[in-house]
Design an enzyme around this catalytic site. Structure first.
Site, PDB file in Angstrom:
ATOM      1  N   CYS A   1      33.512   3.473  -7.316  1.00 26.63           N
ATOM      2  CA  CYS A   1      32.108   3.649  -7.718  1.00 26.63           C
ATOM      3  C   CYS A   1      31.251   2.561  -7.083  1.00 26.63           C
ATOM      4  O   CYS A   1      31.635   1.388  -7.065  1.00 26.63           O
ATOM      5  CB  CYS A   1      32.001   3.591  -9.235  1.00 26.63           C
TER       6      CYS A   1
ATOM      7  N   HIS B   1      26.781   3.163 -15.711  1.00 24.38           N
ATOM      8  CA  HIS B   1      27.906   3.657 -14.902  1.00 24.38           C
ATOM      9  C   HIS B   1      28.101   5.166 -15.073  1.00 24.38           C
ATOM     10  O   HIS B   1      28.256   5.894 -14.089  1.00 24.38           O
ATOM     11  CB  HIS B   1      29.217   2.930 -15.249  1.00 24.38           C
TER      12      HIS B   1
ATOM     13  N   GLY C   1      23.348  28.940 -25.335  1.00 23.92           N
ATOM     14  CA  GLY C   1      24.301  29.289 -26.394  1.00 23.92           C
ATOM     15  C   GLY C   1      25.753  29.233 -25.963  1.00 23.92           C
ATOM     16  O   GLY C   1      26.614  29.867 -26.580  1.00 23.92           O
TER      17      GLY C   1
ATOM     18  N   CYS D   1      28.145   1.842  -8.145  1.00 23.26           N
ATOM     19  CA  CYS D   1      27.033   1.488  -9.033  1.00 23.26           C
ATOM     20  C   CYS D   1      26.966  -0.028  -9.237  1.00 23.26           C
ATOM     21  O   CYS D   1      27.942  -0.747  -8.995  1.00 23.26           O
ATOM     22  CB  CYS D   1      27.132   2.227 -10.367  1.00 23.26           C
TER      23      CYS D   1
ATOM     24  N   GLY E   1      13.368  23.447 -28.242  1.00 26.35           N
ATOM     25  CA  GLY E   1      13.461  22.976 -29.618  1.00 26.35           C
ATOM     26  C   GLY E   1      14.305  23.893 -30.474  1.00 26.35           C
ATOM     27  O   GLY E   1      14.703  23.530 -31.582  1.00 26.35           O
TER      28      GLY E   1
ATOM     29  N   ASP F   1      14.231  30.254 -28.399  1.00 27.31           N
ATOM     30  CA  ASP F   1      15.348  31.199 -28.505  1.00 27.31           C
ATOM     31  C   ASP F   1      16.028  31.025 -29.858  1.00 27.31           C
ATOM     32  O   ASP F   1      15.889  29.987 -30.496  1.00 27.31           O
ATOM     33  CB  ASP F   1      16.358  30.970 -27.363  1.00 27.31           C
TER      34      ASP F   1
ATOM     35  N   ASP G   1      13.106  21.254 -23.337  1.00 27.76           N
ATOM     36  CA  ASP G   1      13.798  22.402 -23.925  1.00 27.76           C
ATOM     37  C   ASP G   1      12.877  23.037 -24.968  1.00 27.76           C
ATOM     38  O   ASP G   1      11.760  22.571 -25.181  1.00 27.76           O
ATOM     39  CB  ASP G   1      15.139  21.969 -24.513  1.00 27.76           C
TER      40      ASP G   1
ATOM     41  N   ASP H   1      22.395  20.174 -17.893  1.00 24.26           N
ATOM     42  CA  ASP H   1      22.081  18.953 -18.626  1.00 24.26           C
ATOM     43  C   ASP H   1      23.155  18.754 -19.678  1.00 24.26           C
ATOM     44  O   ASP H   1      23.768  19.732 -20.120  1.00 24.26           O
ATOM     45  CB  ASP H   1      20.729  19.079 -19.354  1.00 24.26           C
TER      46      ASP H   1
ATOM     47  N   CYS I   1      29.725  -1.539 -11.535  1.00 24.64           N
ATOM     48  CA  CYS I   1      31.060  -1.659 -10.941  1.00 24.64           C
ATOM     49  C   CYS I   1      31.107  -2.745  -9.858  1.00 24.64           C
ATOM     50  O   CYS I   1      32.158  -3.329  -9.597  1.00 24.64           O
ATOM     51  CB  CYS I   1      31.514  -0.317 -10.369  1.00 24.64           C
TER      52      CYS I   1
HETATM   53 ZN   LIG Z   1      30.188   2.387 -11.687  1.00 21.88          ZN
END
Ligand SMILES: [Zn+2]
Length: 378
Positions: free
Chosen positions: A310, A341, A222, A312, A94, A146, A92, A272, A315
């Site tokens: 999930c 997770h 913004g 992952c 800054g 900016d 970014d 993001d 999990c």
């Molecule tokens: Zn998970």
């Protein structure tokens, strides 16, 4: 050219399925970028990020400029080598951090003068300096400096910040192009940032002014700083309606799990947010059924995984009862597992959104997510 962006499918809503290519690989879009503020995503190793399927992450120019310093990073081979991250990186500008973290900042047309939040030393960031810092860091995508303002902002203030942001973008673009002429092929793409606070005509004006500068990609900045979600959407839509269809669009600093599909439907390709990582450290887990506040006593003997839907590694292995215990005991493993997770959940939302665009059912996906996050977990 080692950079490219192609839109492979657009659905009725305006949502786009695409692919961004940088010298560090392909990024399937729409994409969510985990935030690695100080060249680290809090709670996750680079091995874990790769295993989660992260294709691009964000690092903060302001933080890396102050510590360890962009010259140090450059001498160590650039940010990719320094942090051992082989895939894409966006840095970014800054700007947002200067406005939110530093003390005694003074904004003039030249740039922004401020004192470091670390040691009180005085610094001046100009549009040229910010471009120079990001070239030294060697990120794949760099943002221009900016002027960020508080919201709600009076119109007069929004107008003057917009005017200055365009002037700064023009200088940053000129500096970048001079470097490109001097050095030949550039290993970086530079994006402009649309501002204009919560004024529709100012958003359009900002987008139009930046189009003249021919950035390879455009961000909308913004927003999501306290205004209602429908205003965020309206302002985003004003910008995306004017931005070139063949270039990537990045909405900065969003969003909640149930809001992501709304932004995608407005033609956003990149997002993001610190939310999944920050919330994880505060024991807030995002699931397909809504939020789970894992410190709650109701989970003390809950043997279910965080999210039964999930896949992952957390999990598949650990229970809610164990996670709750780790948070109660203050174990750092709590933050590590919760972050793993949550980031998996966000990247999974993006996978589902990309599929939904392919099948033309993004609107269904969005309404299901809103319903679940309004109702909360069962
Ligand atoms: Zn998970």
């Amino acid at each position: 050219m080692r950079f490219s962006f192609e839109v492979t499918k657009t659905d009725r809503s305006g949502a786009r399925r695409g692919r961004l290519t940088t010298p560090h690989g392909a990024v399937e879009t729409p994409v969510f970028l985990p935030v690695g503020t100080q060249a680290a995503v809090k709670g996750l190793t680079q091995e874990a990020l790769e295993a989660l399927g992260t294709e691009i992450l964000l690092a903060n120019t302001y933080h890396l400029y102050l510590r360890p310093g962009h010259d140090v990073v450059r001498k160590l081979g650039g940010l990719h080598q320094f942090m051992s991250w082989p895939r894409s990186i966006l840095t970014d500008s800054g700007g947002y951090q200067v406005f939110s973290l530093s003390e005694l900042r003074k904004i003039t047309d030249e740039g922004v003068r401020f004192r470091s939040h670390l040691d009180g030393t005085e610094h001046l960031l100009t549009p040229e300096k910010v471009a120079e810092i990001q070239l030294a860091l060697g990120s794949d995508i760099a943002m221009v400096l900016d002027e960020c303002i508080e919201t709600p902002a009076p119109r007069e203030k929004a107008e003057s910040a917009l005017k200055r942001t365009t002037q700064w973008a023009r200088r940053a673009r000129a500096y970048f192009q001079e470097c490109a002429q001097r050095n030949g092929e550039m290993h970086q793409w530079q994006f402009g940032i649309v501002h204009g606070a919560t004024f529709a005509d100012l958003r359009r004006e900002s987008a139009r002014q930046l189009l003249d500068l021919q950035f390879p990609g455009y961000a909308v900045g913004g927003l999501a700083v306290g205004e209602p979600h429908d205003v965020t959407c309206e302002m985003t839509g004003e910008a995306t309606a004017l931005l070139p269809k063949e270039r990537p669009r990045y909405l900065m600093g969003v969003g909640r799990p149930e809001q992501i599909a709304d932004y995608v439907a407005l033609g956003i390709d990149m997002m993001d947010c610190v939310l999944p990582t920050r919330a994880a450290r505060h024991a807030c887990l995002y699931t397909s059924e809504g939020r789970v506040l894992i410190r709650n006593a109701r989970y003390a003997q809950d043997q279910r995984p965080i999210d039964a839907n999930c896949s992952c590694s957390v999990c598949r292995r650990y229970t809610r009862a164990y996670l709750r215990h780790l948070f109660a005991a203050g174990e750092i493993t709590a933050a590590i597992l919760a972050t793993h997770h949550n980031v998996h959940f966000y990247l999974d939302i993006m996978r589902l959104i990309r599929e939904a665009i392919e099948f033309g059912i993004l609107a269904n996906f969005s309404s299901v997510m809103h319903a679940r996050y309004t109702a909360g977990p069962a």
